[in-house]
Structures are given as structure tokens and as C-alpha cells.
Design a protein around this motif. Structure first.
Motif, PDB file in Angstrom:
ATOM      1  N   LEU A 173       0.837  -1.201   0.000  1.00 56.55           N
ATOM      2  CA  LEU A 173       0.000   0.000   0.000  1.00 56.55           C
ATOM      3  C   LEU A 173       0.873   1.253   0.000  1.00 56.55           C
ATOM      4  O   LEU A 173       0.661   2.194  -0.767  1.00 56.55           O
ATOM      5  CB  LEU A 173      -0.887  -0.033   1.238  1.00 56.55           C
ATOM      6  CG  LEU A 173      -2.075   0.913   1.326  1.00 56.55           C
ATOM      7  CD1 LEU A 173      -3.087   0.583   0.258  1.00 56.55           C
ATOM      8  CD2 LEU A 173      -2.707   0.803   2.704  1.00 56.55           C
ATOM      9  N   PHE A 174       1.866   1.239   0.868  1.00 57.68           N
ATOM     10  CA  PHE A 174       2.775   2.367   1.008  1.00 57.68           C
ATOM     11  C   PHE A 174       3.579   2.574  -0.282  1.00 57.68           C
ATOM     12  O   PHE A 174       3.707   3.701  -0.780  1.00 57.68           O
ATOM     13  CB  PHE A 174       3.718   2.115   2.181  1.00 57.68           C
ATOM     14  CG  PHE A 174       4.715   3.202   2.436  1.00 57.68           C
ATOM     15  CD1 PHE A 174       4.314   4.417   2.959  1.00 57.68           C
ATOM     16  CD2 PHE A 174       6.054   3.010   2.167  1.00 57.68           C
ATOM     17  CE1 PHE A 174       5.232   5.426   3.198  1.00 57.68           C
ATOM     18  CE2 PHE A 174       6.984   4.005   2.402  1.00 57.68           C
ATOM     19  CZ  PHE A 174       6.568   5.218   2.917  1.00 57.68           C
ATOM     20  N   ALA A 175       4.094   1.485  -0.840  1.00 61.19           N
ATOM     21  CA  ALA A 175       4.894   1.585  -2.071  1.00 61.19           C
ATOM     22  C   ALA A 175       4.047   2.092  -3.228  1.00 61.19           C
ATOM     23  O   ALA A 175       4.503   2.932  -4.020  1.00 61.19           O
ATOM     24  CB  ALA A 175       5.498   0.224  -2.412  1.00 61.19           C
ATOM     25  N   GLN A 220      12.139  -0.624 -13.718  1.00 61.89           N
ATOM     26  CA  GLN A 220      13.412  -1.238 -14.055  1.00 61.89           C
ATOM     27  C   GLN A 220      14.187  -1.656 -12.803  1.00 61.89           C
ATOM     28  O   GLN A 220      14.872  -2.684 -12.807  1.00 61.89           O
ATOM     29  CB  GLN A 220      14.248  -0.282 -14.907  1.00 61.89           C
ATOM     30  CG  GLN A 220      15.581  -0.837 -15.361  1.00 61.89           C
ATOM     31  CD  GLN A 220      15.447  -2.076 -16.252  1.00 61.89           C
ATOM     32  OE1 GLN A 220      14.385  -2.344 -16.811  1.00 61.89           O
ATOM     33  NE2 GLN A 220      16.527  -2.843 -16.361  1.00 61.89           N
ATOM     34  N   THR A 221      14.076  -0.879 -11.725  1.00 57.80           N
ATOM     35  CA  THR A 221      14.785  -1.261 -10.494  1.00 57.80           C
ATOM     36  C   THR A 221      14.223  -2.564  -9.929  1.00 57.80           C
ATOM     37  O   THR A 221      14.979  -3.382  -9.388  1.00 57.80           O
ATOM     38  CB  THR A 221      14.688  -0.147  -9.433  1.00 57.80           C
ATOM     39  OG1 THR A 221      13.316   0.049  -9.039  1.00 57.80           O
ATOM     40  CG2 THR A 221      15.249   1.168  -9.952  1.00 57.80           C
ATOM     41  N   ALA A 222      12.912  -2.769 -10.052  1.00 66.90           N
ATOM     42  CA  ALA A 222      12.322  -4.034  -9.603  1.00 66.90           C
ATOM     43  C   ALA A 222      12.764  -5.183 -10.510  1.00 66.90           C
ATOM     44  O   ALA A 222      13.067  -6.285 -10.035  1.00 66.90           O
ATOM     45  CB  ALA A 222      10.797  -3.924  -9.587  1.00 66.90           C
ATOM     46  N   ALA A 224      10.746  -2.774  -6.276  1.00 68.95           N
ATOM     47  CA  ALA A 224      11.400  -1.550  -6.754  1.00 68.95           C
ATOM     48  C   ALA A 224      12.228  -0.943  -5.635  1.00 68.95           C
ATOM     49  O   ALA A 224      11.921  -1.108  -4.453  1.00 68.95           O
ATOM     50  CB  ALA A 224      10.351  -0.551  -7.242  1.00 68.95           C
ATOM     51  N   SER A 225      13.301  -0.240  -5.994  1.00 69.25           N
ATOM     52  CA  SER A 225      14.170   0.342  -4.972  1.00 69.25           C
ATOM     53  C   SER A 225      13.403   1.294  -4.069  1.00 69.25           C
ATOM     54  O   SER A 225      13.687   1.408  -2.878  1.00 69.25           O
ATOM     55  CB  SER A 225      15.334   1.077  -5.640  1.00 69.25           C
ATOM     56  OG  SER A 225      14.855   2.107  -6.489  1.00 69.25           O
TER      57      SER A 225
END
Length: 606
Positions: free
Chosen positions: A26-28, A96-98, A218-219
């Protein structure tokens, strides 16, 4: 040079946020949406720092998904396209980071995995914009632009996608990521062997599509920590531990329990908080977590001999006997400014709209501090809307504090001496209840609050694990301090008995249906029950009379608050005007609030 009002927005918002199994998802999701909106605003800010009218202070961590700007009309299309491109580039960078995180694990993505990822990440966002020439009348221009934007959004110009195979466990709609030689369940079960349970549940019980993987890996998601709903539920209890004397008996028992957990779980025990007193997830403060199935599911540890659990369970039981059980319930709060669109439409100039936006930004700057005072986790704060999680005991006080701050900070553009109001929807949920269902309940509660006559209201939906569901509303004005005062009367104070027995609420609730109106009969019955269930040493007769009057007046206000909704229903279905009202009577509405006050006073124990 002719200017234009440019409105820019994107979606989906609610579904992207609500497809969440964990509070961290939820936060992300909220942070991703804020970063996308912030990226979309950059071309406008580069055009001119004065271009952006709303929001007043762009913030990459808390941005609304709608932008309002004043731009040269001949550049409006070009700027809107730049905003769109900036948003999409930011999304691809986040995704892309994920992708890199997952690609670094031993199970390398193959062609099928890559195809699913590209398809699902390609056409996520529906982007809409409208530019309207500014003809000197800002209010009329803004209204025309808003109407045009609504019309464009209704066209929904996108093609449906076909998703094959086993679906993801967050949305249940899209194909879960998988390899050509492994089905989705086997792929995610294998992947979980290389990740801690805090990141991915073992055994293929969590299967993510590309969007779910972005939220999880993701980062932006991995660099920040966010409390689980279990930790939110016990946050008020942990605050009491933190405030206690380090040599107090309960602190010694908590340390003893920590040592037992370390012996039981070993390397499977992970830290989620920077707190030496209790650095672990809140679920370990509940006895029902200390079972073989739950520990395997949440911590990936095999307990073949149940007797190994006995030392930790006994330590936790000792802690309960000393301080009581923590509440397993928490609250989802959704707060939204009342009639904000109407208020914006009264702005007669860009300067007036900017001042209004500045006031919303000033309120947003206060939210975190207010949330901290109530041990709450702020998820999103866009100016006139807030999403937060809090211990159930803090739900009403937190919502009241935010509503008060909003009224003090945000004034009506057309009447600067009058305050704008904020309504709240609250869902009270068990920490094991599905998070997406709790979010849906909070949205329903918010919609109910918006139906209260005059708004400026709060609505609560209480989801008991026993299956009981209570729904009740009140205007902030009529609620006042009544609820918190009631909770104080129903709470035991150390060795002292409560001023009012908890049986009062349930005895009144059993007969509440008899009182459709808030009249003398209701007041007399309240007085009788108060006398019967009060502690004479802490609740004198004079208070009995006063509280009977207070509760009767509150019931009167509760009934009035639903009149507008009933009138609207009869306008839609005039043939039903002669039927009995579907809404609860004064007694039932009051009873729901009394039962909820009793629930909070009892620490959320059923």
C-alpha cells in the motif's frame, strides 16, 4: 500571448493502491503514484516556476494525481505531451529497479517472463489532459476545463488485455510472472527460497504480476520500511512499553520473551524496527502467531515438535497477565475535504487559486506531526485527502485532530473567514483480515460520511472477526468530545473499576430498536440504565442526569444527520415515500456508537 488553463491527470489510482496484500504494498503504491505525478509536473516547472497553480509545493513523496497550470495556449499541447512523457519515463525507471532485483536472483527471467513483464508494464497508465483558453474569467474557464476533462476521462480509450494462466494474488486479474518451464506457483515458490518471508511468503502462496512485483521489489519500496498492520495494531501498546521505567516488571517480561523468541526462531527472526526494546514485527505479540502453521507461513521456520513453542508461549502469557493483551484491531482512515471542487470553482483568479493551494499545502505539512502523536502510519497525504493506518484506539482522536487542523488552516476562497471541512471514513479491522477488504470498507465509510447532512462528518465501519459488522456516522460538531469521554468512563483505571459498566452499552443496544425518535422516553431509559450500571463512587447522580441529556441530544443529532440522505433516496424513488424509513432509528444509531466506545475501552477485545 494568450494563456490557457491546463488540467493534467492520470489513472488508475484506487485499484493500483488497493491491490495490496501488505501495508508495505500500500505504502509503495502510494509513493509510486506520487513520484509519477511529481515527474509529470517537471516540464511545467521548467516552463516557469509560476506555471503550476496546484499543487502549491510539489513534493515527490506526496503529490496529487491532478495538476492545474497556467501555460501559453500555443504551447499547451507540447507541454502536456512532455508531462506525459516524463511520467512514463519515471514509471519505466521505477519498474526497471524491480526488474533488476528479480533478475539478480538465481531464477533468471526467460523470454516468457520478459513478455509478460513488457505487456503488463507497457499500458498501465491512462493519461488525460485538457487546455482551455483563459478568457479573463478564471472561474468560468476552470469550470469548462473541468467539464471537458470529465468528458475525456469517460471515453476510456484503451484496449482490453487478455491474460492467460494462473493469476496474481494481489489483483486476481493479471497473469502472474512465470517461466516457460515452471508454472506461476512453482516459480514463486522457488523464488521465495532466496528471499526472506518479510519480502515474499513461502510456498508459492504469493504470486505477483509485473505491477505487484514493482510495488514489492522496486528500490523505492525496498529502501523504505513500513510497519505491517499487525505492528500498527500494537503501536499504542509498544508506546506504553517505551514510556515505562526500564526496570519495570513488564519490561523485564518483554526482554524474557525476546530471548525465548530468539531461541525459538534463530536466524528466521528478523528486525523491522530500529528499537532495541522491541525490534520485531507486531504479529509476534499475539499468542495465535506462535503456532507451527503460522510460523512456517510468516517466518519460514519448521516446528516439528509443538513442545518447542511452550517456553515462548509461557513468556508471552506472563506478559499478558502483567499488562493485558494487545488489541488485534487497527484502523484504516480515509479523509477528504468536503466540496473541494466547488470551492476551487469559486476562485476568481489564479492568485486566489494559488492561495487556496498554499493553504492545502500548509495543512499537508501538519499531517505527519499529528499522525506521530497518535502512533499512526501516514500512507498518503495529498493536501485535501489523507490515507493512514492507526491503532484502533486512536482512530477517532486522530481523525478529529486532522479535521480540526484542516478547518484551522484551509479557508473558503469566496469567504476567507469561513473554514473548509474534512470528512473521514474509518474501517476498524482485525490484523489478519484481508487488507484490500479493509480498504474497501474505509471507502464505503468515507462515502457514508459524505452523505451526512452538511458533511463535516465521520463514518465508521467496524469489521469484527466474529462476523459482526457495525456502521455508524456522526457530524464532527455533534460528536465533539462525547466519544472520548465515553471511552474514559468505560475504561478501568488501574485498580479502580470503570465509572460505567461495559454492560451498559449492550443492554441499551438490545432494546435500541424500540426508540425510533430521540424523545423523553429515550432519555428516561438512558437515565435508568446509567443509574443501574454506574459506579457511584466515580459517577455521581448529577452526572447521570447530565449524561442522559447529552446522549439524547446526540441521538437527536444523529437522526437529523441522516435526513438529507433519506430525502435524496425519496427523490430518486418517489413511490417509496410512504414506506418505513430504511435508516436506523435514533436509538439504534446511538447504540452503535456506545458499543464501539465499549469496544475501544476494552482494548479491542471481543
Amino acid at each position: 500571448m494568450r494563456e490557457a488553463v491546463l488540467l493534467f491527470t492520470f489513472s488508475p489510482i484506487q485499484s493500483f493502491i488497493s491491490e495490496a496484500r501488505r501495508a508495505s504494498d500500500l505504502f509503495a503504491a502510494s509513493k509510486i503514484l506520487s513520484r509519477l505525478a511529481y515527474a509529470a509536473a517537471q516540464p511545467l516547472l521548467q516552463q516557469s516556476q509560476d506555471s503550476l497553480v496546484y499543487p502549491a509545493r510539489p513534493n515527490p513523496d506526496d503529490m496529487p494525481n491532478k495538476l492545474v497550470a497556467i501555460v501559453p495556449f500555443d504551447r499547451a499541447q507540447s507541454l502536456a505531451e512532455q508531462c506525459r512523457q516524463s511520467l512514463l519515463e519515471e514509471w519505466q525507471a521505477i519498474a526497471q529497479t524491480a526488474r533488476q532485483t528479480l533478475s539478480a536472483l538465481p531464477l533468471k527471467p526467460d523470454a516468457l517472463w520478459q513478455e509478460i513483464w513488457e505487456r503488463q508494464c507497457q499500458d498501465v497508465w491512462e493519461i488525460y489532459w485538457v487546455a482551455q483558453k483563459l478568457n479573463g474569467d478564471y472561474s468560468a474557464t476552470f469550470q469548462r476545463a473541468s467539464a471537458a476533462l470529465d468528458a475525456v476521462k469517460r471515453t476510456r480509450p484503451f484496449a482490453p488485455a487478455h491474460e492467460e494462466g494462473l493469476k496474481d494474488t494481489l489483483s486476481g486479474q493479471r497473469s502472474a510472472l512465470r517461466l516457460a518451464n515452471k508454472d506461476a506457483r512453482a516459480y514463486w515458490a522457488s523464488l521465495a527460497q532466496y528471499l526472506p518471508p518479510s519480502r515474499l511468503r513461502p510456498g508459492g502462496k504469493e504470486r505477483l504480476d509485473a505491477l505487484g512485483a514493482v510495488k514489492r521489489f522496486a528500490s523505492l519500496a525496498t529502501q523504505a520500511t513500513f510497519a505491517s498492520v499487525s505492528s500498527v495494531a500494537v503501536a499504542d501498546t509498544l508506546a506504553k512499553f517505551s514510556a515505562a521505567d526500564p526496570q519495570a516488571a513488564e519490561i523485564q517480561l518483554l526482554r524474557e520473551y525476546r530471548r525465548a523468541l530468539q531461541e525459538l526462531l534463530g536466524e528466521h527472526l528478523y528486525r523491522v524496527r530500529q528499537d532495541d526494546l522491541w525490534p520485531y514485527d507486531g504479529d509476534l505479540l499475539f499468542l495465535d502467531t506462535l503456532t507451527p502453521n503460522r510460523l512456517k507461513d510468516s517466518y519460514g521456520v519448521e516446528i516439528t515438535d509443538p513442545r518447542r513453542l511452550a517456553p515462548a508461549r509461557e513468556c508471552l502469557s506472563k506478559l499478558y497477565r502483567q499488562v493485558g493483551k494487545p488489541s488485534p484491531y487497527y484502523a484504516v482512515l480515509l479523509l477528504d475535504g468536503d466540496s473541494m471542487g466547488e470551492q476551487i470553482q469559486t476562485c476568481q483568479s489564479t492568485d486566489q487559486h494559488r492561495r487556496f493551494s498554499q493553504q492545502l499545502a500548509d495543512f499537508a505539512a501538519k499531517v505527519q506531526q499529528i499522525a506521530d502523536r497518535h502512533f499512526a502510519q501516514r500512507i498518503y497525504n495529498g493536501g485535501d485527502d489523507v490515507l493512514a493506518l492507526a491503532p484502533h484506539s486512536q482512530a477517532i482522536p486522530l481523525a478529529q485532530a486532522l479535521a480540526q487542523a484542516f478547518a484551522e488552516t484551509v479557508k473558503k476562497p469566496a469567504a476567507p473567514d469561513q473554514s473548509c471541512s474534512l470528512s473521514a471514513g474509518i474501517a476498524i479491522s482485525h490484523h489478519l483480515y484481508p487488507l484490500d477488504a479493509a480498504l474497501n470498507a474505509a471507502r464505503q465509510a468515507e462515502q457514508q460520511a459524505k452523505k451526512v447532512k452538511g458533511k463535516n462528518a465521520v463514518s465508521v465501519i467496524s469489521l469484527k472477526r466474529s462476523g459482526e459488522r457495525l456502521s455508524f456516522s456522526s457530524s464532527w460538531e455533534s460528536l465533539g468530545s462525547l466519544f472520548t469521554d465515553l471511552v474514559a468512563l468505560l475504561q478501568e483505571d488501574g485498580s479502580l473499576k470503570s465509572a460505567l459498566s461495559s454492560r451498559f452499552a449492550y443492554e441499551f443496544a438490545r432494546q435500541a430498536y424500540c426508540f425510533s425518535q430521540a424523545d423523553e422516553t429515550l432519555q428516561s431509559e438512558l437515565k435508568r440504565l446509567l443509574l443501574r450500571h454506574c459506579n457511584a463512587k466515580r459517577f455521581p447522580d448529577s452526572d447521570v442526569v447530565l449524561w442522559a441529556e447529552k446522549l439524547t441530544q446526540w441521538a437527536t443529532n444523529l437522526l437529523r444527520g441522516t435526513e438529507e440522505e433519506m430525502e435524496k433516496e425519496q427523490q430518486v424513488e418517489p413511490d417509496r415515500q410512504g414506506e418505513a424509513p430504511a435508516r436506523p432509528g435514533a436509538g439504534e444509531q446511538l447504540a452503535n456508537w456506545l458499543v464501539f466506545a465499549r469496544f475501544v475501552a476494552q482494548g479491542g477485545q471481543e
